[in-house]
Design a protein around this motif. Structure first.
Motif, PDB file in Angstrom:
ATOM      1  N   ALA A 120       0.830  -1.206   0.000  1.00 16.26           N
ATOM      2  CA  ALA A 120       0.000   0.000   0.000  1.00 16.26           C
ATOM      3  C   ALA A 120       0.862   1.254   0.000  1.00 16.26           C
ATOM      4  CB  ALA A 120      -0.931   0.001   1.210  1.00 16.26           C
ATOM      5  N   MET A 121       1.957   1.223   0.745  1.00 18.74           N
ATOM      6  CA  MET A 121       2.847   2.385   0.777  1.00 18.74           C
ATOM      7  C   MET A 121       3.503   2.609  -0.574  1.00 18.74           C
ATOM      8  SD  MET A 121       2.276   3.620   3.674  1.00 18.74           S
ATOM      9  CE  MET A 121       3.442   4.984   3.496  1.00 18.74           C
ATOM     10  N   PRO A 126       4.399   7.390  -5.308  1.00 17.70           N
ATOM     11  CA  PRO A 126       4.502   8.401  -6.377  1.00 17.70           C
ATOM     12  C   PRO A 126       3.892   9.736  -5.989  1.00 17.70           C
ATOM     13  CG  PRO A 126       3.865   6.281  -7.293  1.00 17.70           C
ATOM     14  CD  PRO A 126       3.783   6.138  -5.801  1.00 17.70           C
ATOM     15  N   SER A 127       2.760   9.718  -5.293  1.00 16.11           N
ATOM     16  CA  SER A 127       2.142  10.985  -4.895  1.00 16.11           C
ATOM     17  C   SER A 127       2.916  11.658  -3.769  1.00 16.11           C
ATOM     18  CB  SER A 127       0.684  10.764  -4.469  1.00 16.11           C
ATOM     19  OG  SER A 127       0.587  10.046  -3.250  1.00 16.11           O
ATOM     20  N   LEU A 128       3.601  10.864  -2.964  1.00 14.87           N
ATOM     21  CA  LEU A 128       4.434  11.440  -1.905  1.00 14.87           C
ATOM     22  C   LEU A 128       5.636  12.173  -2.495  1.00 14.87           C
ATOM     23  CD1 LEU A 128       4.374   8.488   0.654  1.00 14.87           C
ATOM     24  CD2 LEU A 128       3.419  10.760   1.043  1.00 14.87           C
ATOM     25  N   LEU A 129       6.137  11.672  -3.607  1.00 15.37           N
ATOM     26  CA  LEU A 129       7.313  12.267  -4.239  1.00 15.37           C
ATOM     27  C   LEU A 129       6.955  13.414  -5.186  1.00 15.37           C
ATOM     28  CD1 LEU A 129       9.350   9.021  -5.064  1.00 15.37           C
ATOM     29  CD2 LEU A 129       9.703  10.588  -3.147  1.00 15.37           C
ATOM     30  N   GLU A 130       5.699  13.475  -5.591  1.00 18.90           N
ATOM     31  CA  GLU A 130       5.272  14.502  -6.545  1.00 18.90           C
ATOM     32  C   GLU A 130       5.330  15.901  -5.913  1.00 18.90           C
ATOM     33  OE1 GLU A 130       4.546  16.557  -9.525  1.00 18.90           O
ATOM     34  OE2 GLU A 130       4.503  14.377  -9.882  1.00 18.90           O
ATOM     35  N   LYS A 131       6.006  16.835  -6.573  1.00 15.77           N
ATOM     36  CA  LYS A 131       6.170  18.186  -6.033  1.00 15.77           C
ATOM     37  C   LYS A 131       5.095  19.152  -6.514  1.00 15.77           C
ATOM     38  CE  LYS A 131      11.168  17.736  -5.422  1.00 15.77           C
ATOM     39  NZ  LYS A 131      12.510  18.276  -5.766  1.00 15.77           N
ATOM     40  N   ASN A 132       4.502  18.866  -7.661  1.00 15.86           N
ATOM     41  CA  ASN A 132       3.428  19.725  -8.167  1.00 15.86           C
ATOM     42  C   ASN A 132       2.134  19.454  -7.402  1.00 15.86           C
ATOM     43  OD1 ASN A 132       0.976  20.158 -10.074  1.00 15.86           O
ATOM     44  ND2 ASN A 132       2.602  21.392 -11.000  1.00 15.86           N
ATOM     45  N   HIS A 133       1.641  20.458  -6.700  1.00 18.01           N
ATOM     46  CA  HIS A 133       0.498  20.245  -5.796  1.00 18.01           C
ATOM     47  C   HIS A 133      -0.739  19.767  -6.539  1.00 18.01           C
ATOM     48  CE1 HIS A 133      -3.045  21.468  -3.362  1.00 18.01           C
ATOM     49  NE2 HIS A 133      -2.307  20.985  -2.379  1.00 18.01           N
ATOM     50  N   ASP A 134      -1.062  20.410  -7.656  1.00 17.97           N
ATOM     51  CA  ASP A 134      -2.271  20.031  -8.392  1.00 17.97           C
ATOM     52  C   ASP A 134      -2.188  18.593  -8.889  1.00 17.97           C
ATOM     53  OD1 ASP A 134      -3.323  22.515  -7.963  1.00 17.97           O
ATOM     54  OD2 ASP A 134      -2.712  23.324  -9.910  1.00 17.97           O
ATOM     55  N   ARG A 138      -4.508  15.276  -7.885  1.00 16.86           N
ATOM     56  CA  ARG A 138      -5.146  14.397  -8.876  1.00 16.86           C
ATOM     57  C   ARG A 138      -4.761  12.946  -8.629  1.00 16.86           C
ATOM     58  NH1 ARG A 138      -3.705  18.589 -12.513  1.00 16.86           N
ATOM     59  NH2 ARG A 138      -1.923  17.374 -13.271  1.00 16.86           N
ATOM     60  N   MET A 139      -3.509  12.708  -8.307  1.00 13.07           N
ATOM     61  CA  MET A 139      -3.041  11.339  -8.039  1.00 13.07           C
ATOM     62  C   MET A 139      -3.737  10.763  -6.810  1.00 13.07           C
ATOM     63  SD  MET A 139       1.020  12.070  -8.760  1.00 13.07           S
ATOM     64  CE  MET A 139       1.636  10.407  -8.587  1.00 13.07           C
ATOM     65  N   PHE A 197      -2.830  12.963   7.037  1.00 13.48           N
ATOM     66  CA  PHE A 197      -1.424  13.063   6.628  1.00 13.48           C
ATOM     67  C   PHE A 197      -1.295  13.152   5.111  1.00 13.48           C
ATOM     68  CE2 PHE A 197       2.610  11.102   5.350  1.00 13.48           C
ATOM     69  CZ  PHE A 197       3.515  11.828   6.103  1.00 13.48           C
ATOM     70  N   PHE A 198      -2.188  12.454   4.403  1.00 12.10           N
ATOM     71  CA  PHE A 198      -2.149  12.449   2.939  1.00 12.10           C
ATOM     72  C   PHE A 198      -3.151  13.471   2.407  1.00 12.10           C
ATOM     73  CE2 PHE A 198      -1.327   7.951   4.227  1.00 12.10           C
ATOM     74  CZ  PHE A 198       0.028   7.910   3.892  1.00 12.10           C
ATOM     75  N   ASP A 199      -2.691  14.675   2.095  1.00 12.71           N
ATOM     76  CA  ASP A 199      -3.581  15.687   1.523  1.00 12.71           C
ATOM     77  C   ASP A 199      -4.290  15.126   0.302  1.00 12.71           C
ATOM     78  OD1 ASP A 199      -2.707  17.466   3.405  1.00 12.71           O
ATOM     79  OD2 ASP A 199      -1.307  18.525   2.080  1.00 12.71           O
ATOM     80  N   GLY A 200      -5.595  15.382   0.224  1.00 10.86           N
ATOM     81  CA  GLY A 200      -6.350  14.922  -0.931  1.00 10.86           C
ATOM     82  C   GLY A 200      -7.023  13.581  -0.731  1.00 10.86           C
ATOM     83  N   ILE A 201      -6.660  12.868   0.336  1.00  6.40           N
ATOM     84  CA  ILE A 201      -7.343  11.616   0.675  1.00  6.40           C
ATOM     85  C   ILE A 201      -8.270  11.910   1.853  1.00  6.40           C
ATOM     86  CG2 ILE A 201      -7.058   9.285   1.612  1.00  6.40           C
ATOM     87  CD1 ILE A 201      -4.538   9.005   0.009  1.00  6.40           C
ATOM     88  N   PRO A 202      -9.575  11.705   1.683  1.00  8.74           N
ATOM     89  CA  PRO A 202     -10.526  12.077   2.739  1.00  8.74           C
ATOM     90  C   PRO A 202     -10.214  11.388   4.070  1.00  8.74           C
ATOM     91  CG  PRO A 202     -11.672  11.464   0.714  1.00  8.74           C
ATOM     92  CD  PRO A 202     -10.238  11.088   0.518  1.00  8.74           C
ATOM     93  N   THR A 203     -10.267  12.144   5.145  1.00  4.71           N
ATOM     94  CA  THR A 203     -10.030  11.561   6.474  1.00  4.71           C
ATOM     95  C   THR A 203     -11.158  10.612   6.867  1.00  4.71           C
ATOM     96  OG1 THR A 203     -11.102  13.468   7.523  1.00  4.71           O
ATOM     97  CG2 THR A 203      -8.707  13.561   7.242  1.00  4.71           C
TER      98      THR A 203
END
Length: 227
Positions: A120-121, A126-134, A138-139, A197-203
């Motif tokens: 799972a990690m 890939p999204s953890l390493l992605e620097k472009n916020h938008d 999306r990821m 902790f993961f922005d964009g993933i609903p709590t």
């Protein structure tokens, strides 16, 4: 005669194994966060093994990296040796604390979930390493979509936990009625989701998986999650 001797030696070996003392103290070298050392620290507390933290930062990490077994952290100093691989260490401590089964098949069921969290990690990496916020957002949205890979992972784990609990005729834990390192490892991932902790993933994602949320809620009450 040979069979009897073999049985006797096997029983003797088991007896010796149970007499092996747990380590008197452990040093955990990692960043000042839970991360990959979180489950190990929790297991050490449950096992009543004293440990000290050696906190590092990026600068000190570069200095010690050439000396590390695999060039990464966490590492654990135990019995005068430095060892790595947090899941291997987690299994080691689990054997002193009742968190890892003696029965090989039950141990296999625990390992299935522990190693699954590692998968799972990798989905999240890939999204953890992605620097472009938008693009990162999306990821993350794709990960938890109806057919998203992280959602499918959680669905599969929910099914495994359900089957384990049915087979033991009870239980609120990942492999049934007993707390194990599988629960501790799953909790680390679920806590990161629950705490945002993961922005964009609903709590609220865990609400879709009641058995996993139940494990999260039970373990949240345990006083073992600090550094």
């Amino acid at each position: 005669g040979g069979v009897a001797l073999g049985v006797t030696l096997c029983l003797a070996a088991k007896g010796v194994a149970r007499l092996v003392k747990k380590p008197a103290k452990v040093k955990v070298t990692y960043f000042k966060m839970a991360g990959r050392a979180g489950p190990a620290r929790a297991a050490l507390k449950i096992a009543n093994v004293d440990y000290e933290n050696e906190f590092i930062d990026r600068e000190s990490m570069q200095k010690i990296k050439p000396k590390l077994p695999f060039g990464q952290v966490p590492v654990f100093e135990v019995k005068g040796e430095v060892v790595s691989q947090s899941n291997a260490f987690l299994r080691y401590i689990g054997k002193f604390s009742g968190l890892y089964p003696d029965d090989p098949f039950l141990a296999l069921k625990v390992d299935e979930l522990v190693d699954g969290v590692g998968d799972a990690m990798l989905l999240l990496k890939p999204s953890l390493l992605e620097k472009n916020h938008d693009k990162k957002m999306r990821m993350r949205k794709e990960l938890v979509a109806k057919d998203g890979s992280l959602r499918r992972f959680l669905e599969n784990v929910e099914k495994i936990v359900a089957a384990n609990q049915v087979k033991t005729n009870q239980g609120k834990f990942a492999t049934g009625s007993r707390l194990s390192i599988a629960d501790i490892t799953l909790f680390t991932l679920m806590k990161m989701i629950h705490d945002g902790f993961f922005d964009g993933i609903p709590t609220s994602l865990l609400d879709d998986f009641p058995l996993l949320k139940g494990i999260h809620d039970v373990l949240s009450d345990m006083d073992v999650w600090g550094l």
